[in-house]
Design a protein around this motif. Structure first.
Motif, mmCIF file in Angstrom:
data_model
loop_
_atom_site.group_PDB
_atom_site.id
_atom_site.type_symbol
_atom_site.label_atom_id
_atom_site.label_comp_id
_atom_site.label_asym_id
_atom_site.label_seq_id
_atom_site.Cartn_x
_atom_site.Cartn_y
_atom_site.Cartn_z
ATOM 1 N N GLU A 107 0.809 -1.219 0.000
ATOM 2 C CA GLU A 107 0.000 0.000 0.000
ATOM 3 C C GLU A 107 0.844 1.271 0.000
ATOM 4 N N TYR A 108 1.916 1.277 0.806
ATOM 5 C CA TYR A 108 2.682 2.502 1.018
ATOM 6 C C TYR A 108 4.061 2.510 0.369
ATOM 7 N N GLY A 109 4.529 1.362 -0.111
ATOM 8 C CA GLY A 109 5.928 1.247 -0.484
ATOM 9 C C GLY A 109 6.703 0.700 0.694
ATOM 10 N N ILE A 161 11.730 4.403 10.119
ATOM 11 C CA ILE A 161 11.833 5.811 10.517
ATOM 12 C C ILE A 161 11.872 6.715 9.296
ATOM 13 N N ARG A 162 12.561 6.291 8.251
ATOM 14 C CA ARG A 162 12.604 7.092 7.029
ATOM 15 C C ARG A 162 11.208 7.213 6.421
ATOM 16 N N PHE A 163 10.470 6.114 6.383
ATOM 17 C CA PHE A 163 9.106 6.151 5.855
ATOM 18 C C PHE A 163 8.240 7.103 6.673
ATOM 19 N N ASP A 205 9.256 10.826 6.109
ATOM 20 C CA ASP A 205 8.834 11.322 4.801
ATOM 21 C C ASP A 205 7.318 11.509 4.745
ATOM 22 N N TYR A 206 6.580 10.554 5.316
ATOM 23 C CA TYR A 206 5.115 10.630 5.273
ATOM 24 C C TYR A 206 4.630 11.855 6.051
ATOM 25 N N ILE A 207 5.173 12.058 7.239
ATOM 26 C CA ILE A 207 4.757 13.195 8.068
ATOM 27 C C ILE A 207 5.163 14.519 7.416
ATOM 28 N N ARG A 208 6.326 14.551 6.797
ATOM 29 C CA ARG A 208 6.766 15.763 6.089
ATOM 30 C C ARG A 208 5.814 16.107 4.946
ATOM 31 N N ASP A 209 5.369 15.098 4.227
ATOM 32 C CA ASP A 209 4.539 15.335 3.047
ATOM 33 C C ASP A 209 3.065 15.543 3.387
ATOM 34 N N ASN A 210 2.599 14.932 4.479
ATOM 35 C CA ASN A 210 1.164 14.952 4.787
ATOM 36 C C ASN A 210 0.813 15.687 6.082
#
Length: 212
Positions: free
Chosen positions: A158-160, A173-175, A178-183
């Protein structure tokens, strides 16, 4: 009826926590199946034993999603939540004797808490690393681990790539970062009550303020 109960994913920041119980009428029936603590088996071997266990014995699974965990934790501890799930497994399997892998630092206290939640007489044996001492708990650990691993694979689709879902995993942690930065919010698969998430949110908010 004997039962063994174990969990997978207690400390994870992504994905469900899975508590699994298995019931057998004869402990000897688990001999010669290659059962060990699930963490000591290869993924392929776990899958093979999982298929054998779930096709041959009664089992019960409680899968707690991140939302379930976050909703419960303000009012009860994580150990209480796991105790309730352990009791649900033992109850569903109508066990007379239950072997548990204690998540509490005080194994005896954990056993007493679970015993109190079982609505019928049951001898409860709770020990640390019971998945290595008792094949029936090792069997439960395999069921819990495989079900959680499959849920993580579904999240990967679903997310990569999200990694293992544990805070110690750099990919995880990288995922999350990145997710929090973008969303600007955590993904639904994250446990928002975990310090890992709150720290990343705080860092993102501080970064956003510095842009002004």
């Amino acid at each position: 009826m004997f039962s063994g109960v174990d969990e997978a994913g207690k400390g994870a920041v992504l994905g469900p926590m899975v508590i699994a119980g298995i019931g057998v009428s004869d402990l000897a029936s688990l001999e010669n199946l290659g059962i060990r603590d699930s963490k000591l088996l290869s993924p392929r071997r776990r899958e093979m034993i999982f298929d054998l266990l779930t096709s041959s014995f009664s089992y019960h699974v409680v899968s707690l999603l991140p939302y379930d965990i976050d909703a419960a934790l303000p009012s009860i501890s994580i150990n209480r939540l796991i105790a309730e799930a352990n009791a649900a497994c033992v109850t569903a399997l109508s066990s007379e004797v239950a072997y548990l892998d204690a998540c509490d630092v005080n194994a005896g206290r954990f056993g007493e808490n679970v015993s109190y939640l079982i609505p019928f007489p049951c001898t409860v044996i709770a020990e640390h690393q019971a998945d290595r001492s008792y094949p029936i708990v090792g069997a439960a650990s395999i069921i819990a681990k495989v079900i959680r691993d499959r849920s993580i694979e579904a999240l990967n689709e679903e997310y990569g790539e999200i990694g293992s879902g544990y805070p110690s995993d750099k990919t995880t942690i990288r995922f999350l970062t990145d997710y929090i930065r973008d969303n600007h919010i955590p993904p639904p698969c994250a446990r928002r009550s975990w310090k890992t998430v709150s720290s990343l949110l705080l860092r993102q908010n501080q970064s956003s303020l510095s842009d002004f």
